[in-house]
Enzyme design. Structure first.
Site, PDB file in Angstrom:
ATOM      1  N   LYS A  11       9.699   2.572  -6.292  1.00 38.58           N
ATOM      2  CA  LYS A  11      10.013   2.883  -5.065  1.00 38.58           C
ATOM      3  C   LYS A  11      11.393   3.413  -4.954  1.00 38.58           C
ATOM      4  O   LYS A  11      12.332   2.980  -5.913  1.00 38.58           O
ATOM      5  CB  LYS A  11       9.628   2.187  -4.052  1.00 38.58           C
ATOM      6  CG  LYS A  11       8.218   1.674  -3.893  1.00 38.58           C
ATOM      7  CD  LYS A  11       8.042   0.964  -2.709  1.00 38.58           C
ATOM      8  CE  LYS A  11       6.244   0.592  -2.482  1.00 38.58           C
ATOM      9  NZ  LYS A  11       6.201  -0.199  -1.135  1.00 38.58           N
ATOM     10  N   TYR A  51      -0.060   7.263   2.254  1.00 35.67           N
ATOM     11  CA  TYR A  51      -0.070   5.891   2.928  1.00 35.67           C
ATOM     12  C   TYR A  51      -1.046   5.911   4.181  1.00 35.67           C
ATOM     13  O   TYR A  51      -0.816   5.325   5.180  1.00 35.67           O
ATOM     14  CB  TYR A  51       1.183   5.374   3.290  1.00 35.67           C
ATOM     15  CG  TYR A  51       2.012   4.482   1.897  1.00 35.67           C
ATOM     16  CD1 TYR A  51       1.339   3.327   1.601  1.00 35.67           C
ATOM     17  CD2 TYR A  51       3.155   5.023   1.445  1.00 35.67           C
ATOM     18  CE1 TYR A  51       2.006   2.712   0.567  1.00 35.67           C
ATOM     19  CE2 TYR A  51       3.652   4.381   0.375  1.00 35.67           C
ATOM     20  CZ  TYR A  51       3.239   3.062  -0.090  1.00 35.67           C
ATOM     21  OH  TYR A  51       3.953   2.448  -1.025  1.00 35.67           O
ATOM     22  N   ASN A 114      10.309  -2.837  -1.220  1.00 36.44           N
ATOM     23  CA  ASN A 114       9.885  -3.901  -2.171  1.00 36.44           C
ATOM     24  C   ASN A 114       9.677  -3.424  -3.543  1.00 36.44           C
ATOM     25  O   ASN A 114       8.963  -3.944  -4.227  1.00 36.44           O
ATOM     26  CB  ASN A 114       8.580  -4.819  -1.560  1.00 36.44           C
ATOM     27  CG  ASN A 114       7.609  -3.501  -1.302  1.00 36.44           C
ATOM     28  OD1 ASN A 114       7.576  -2.380  -1.699  1.00 36.44           O
ATOM     29  ND2 ASN A 114       6.310  -4.249  -0.894  1.00 36.44           N
ATOM     30  N   HIS A 117       4.634  -0.098  -5.706  1.00 33.19           N
ATOM     31  CA  HIS A 117       3.447   0.017  -5.184  1.00 33.19           C
ATOM     32  C   HIS A 117       2.354  -0.389  -6.365  1.00 33.19           C
ATOM     33  O   HIS A 117       2.698   0.283  -7.384  1.00 33.19           O
ATOM     34  CB  HIS A 117       3.109   1.252  -4.589  1.00 33.19           C
ATOM     35  CG  HIS A 117       1.770   1.193  -4.097  1.00 33.19           C
ATOM     36  ND1 HIS A 117       1.150   0.711  -2.786  1.00 33.19           N
ATOM     37  CD2 HIS A 117       1.010   2.007  -4.763  1.00 33.19           C
ATOM     38  CE1 HIS A 117      -0.073   1.200  -2.994  1.00 33.19           C
ATOM     39  NE2 HIS A 117      -0.290   1.932  -3.965  1.00 33.19           N
ATOM     40  N   GLU A 128      -5.816   6.843  -6.041  1.00 33.06           N
ATOM     41  CA  GLU A 128      -4.454   6.999  -5.982  1.00 33.06           C
ATOM     42  C   GLU A 128      -4.176   7.900  -7.204  1.00 33.06           C
ATOM     43  O   GLU A 128      -3.078   8.604  -7.171  1.00 33.06           O
ATOM     44  CB  GLU A 128      -3.679   5.895  -5.948  1.00 33.06           C
ATOM     45  CG  GLU A 128      -3.939   5.308  -4.459  1.00 33.06           C
ATOM     46  CD  GLU A 128      -3.294   3.576  -4.488  1.00 33.06           C
ATOM     47  OE1 GLU A 128      -3.470   3.184  -3.185  1.00 33.06           O
ATOM     48  OE2 GLU A 128      -2.884   3.153  -5.249  1.00 33.06           O
TER      49      GLU A 128
HETATM   50  N1  CMP Z   1       6.403  -5.313   7.964  1.00 37.01           N
HETATM   51  C1  CMP Z   1       6.609  -4.477   7.198  1.00 37.01           C
HETATM   52  N2  CMP Z   1       7.567  -3.639   7.401  1.00 37.01           N
HETATM   53  C2  CMP Z   1       7.782  -2.607   6.749  1.00 37.01           C
HETATM   54  N3  CMP Z   1       7.108  -2.286   5.661  1.00 37.01           N
HETATM   55  C3  CMP Z   1       5.945  -2.838   5.428  1.00 37.01           C
HETATM   56  C4  CMP Z   1       5.766  -3.905   6.081  1.00 37.01           C
HETATM   57  N4  CMP Z   1       4.659  -4.581   5.597  1.00 37.01           N
HETATM   58  C5  CMP Z   1       4.170  -3.694   4.493  1.00 37.01           C
HETATM   59  N5  CMP Z   1       5.045  -2.830   4.240  1.00 37.01           N
HETATM   60  C6  CMP Z   1       5.152  -1.659   3.405  1.00 37.01           C
HETATM   61  O1  CMP Z   1       4.012  -1.085   3.402  1.00 37.01           O
HETATM   62  C7  CMP Z   1       3.543  -0.978   1.954  1.00 37.01           C
HETATM   63  C8  CMP Z   1       1.978  -0.577   1.650  1.00 37.01           C
HETATM   64  O2  CMP Z   1       1.698  -0.878   0.479  1.00 37.01           O
HETATM   65  P1  CMP Z   1       2.819  -1.340  -0.621  1.00 37.01           P
HETATM   66  O3  CMP Z   1       2.084  -2.174  -1.477  1.00 37.01           O
HETATM   67  O4  CMP Z   1       3.501  -0.125  -1.131  1.00 37.01           O
HETATM   68  O5  CMP Z   1       3.954  -2.051  -0.110  1.00 37.01           O
HETATM   69  C9  CMP Z   1       4.051  -2.117   1.471  1.00 37.01           C
HETATM   70  C10 CMP Z   1       5.360  -2.542   2.165  1.00 37.01           C
HETATM   71  O6  CMP Z   1       6.441  -1.957   1.520  1.00 37.01           O
END
Ligand code: CMP
Length: 140
Positions: A11, A51, A114, A117, A128
């Site tokens: 990311k 998403y 984070n 993904h 995906e």
């Molecule tokens: N409370 C939250 N606030 C912001 N982003 C979130 C939250 N919960 C999940 N996400 C994001 O939404 C994403 C969905 O799938 P990902 O595995 O990419 O990782 C997740 C997080 O980065």
């Protein structure tokens, strides 16, 4: 054990901090092979589509804006049990809950930023991978 493929995204928070190589080393050390990879800059529409499953969640707008903010690296990882193995190497979605040694524990900034993904199941992995890669880009 089955040989699987899974879709991984490095990311914007991680590409911005030049962490692509360190993250790829974690995948390779875990026995995952990077069989396709490219660096792209998603438009908000493309990030929103990817998403879409989260479109009713309160963080959707923020997530789409973040994923389109800077380039990402999209990749296909292959190996035994690749979907579960990748999720193990990534660690919990929220870095505060991630185990030591995982990508998110070491590199993630927050639950939103984070770093990575990964697909969560065989059916989503297939969808995906097809979202980002054509058959021609996938070496057998
Ligand atoms: N409370 C939250 N606030 C912001 N982003 C979130 C939250 N919960 C999940 N996400 C994001 O939404 C994403 C969905 O799938 P990902 O595995 O990419 O990782 C997740 C997080 O980065």
């Amino acid at each position: 054990m089955a040989i699987e493929r899974t879709l991984s995204i490095i990311k914007p928070d991680a590409t911005r901090r030049n962490l692509t190589g360190k993250i790829n080393a974690k995948f390779e050390d875990a026995g995952l092979r990077i069989v396709a990879q490219k660096r792209i800059h998603l438009s908000p529409a493309q990030a929103g589509k990817f998403y879409e499953v989260h479109k009713d969640r309160p963080f959707y707008g923020e997530l789409v804006e973040f994923m389109a903010s800077e380039p990402v690296v999209v990749q296909v990882l292959e190996g035994e049990n690749a979907i579960a193995k990748n999720r193990e190497v990534m660690g919990a979605t929220n870095p505060a809950n991630a185990d030591a040694g995982t990508i998110r524990k070491e590199f993630a900034l927050s639950v939103g930023e984070n770093s990575v993904h990964g697909s969560d199941a065989p059916e989503t992995a297939k969808e995906e991978i097809a979202f980002f890669f054509s058959g021609l880009e996938l070496v057998g």
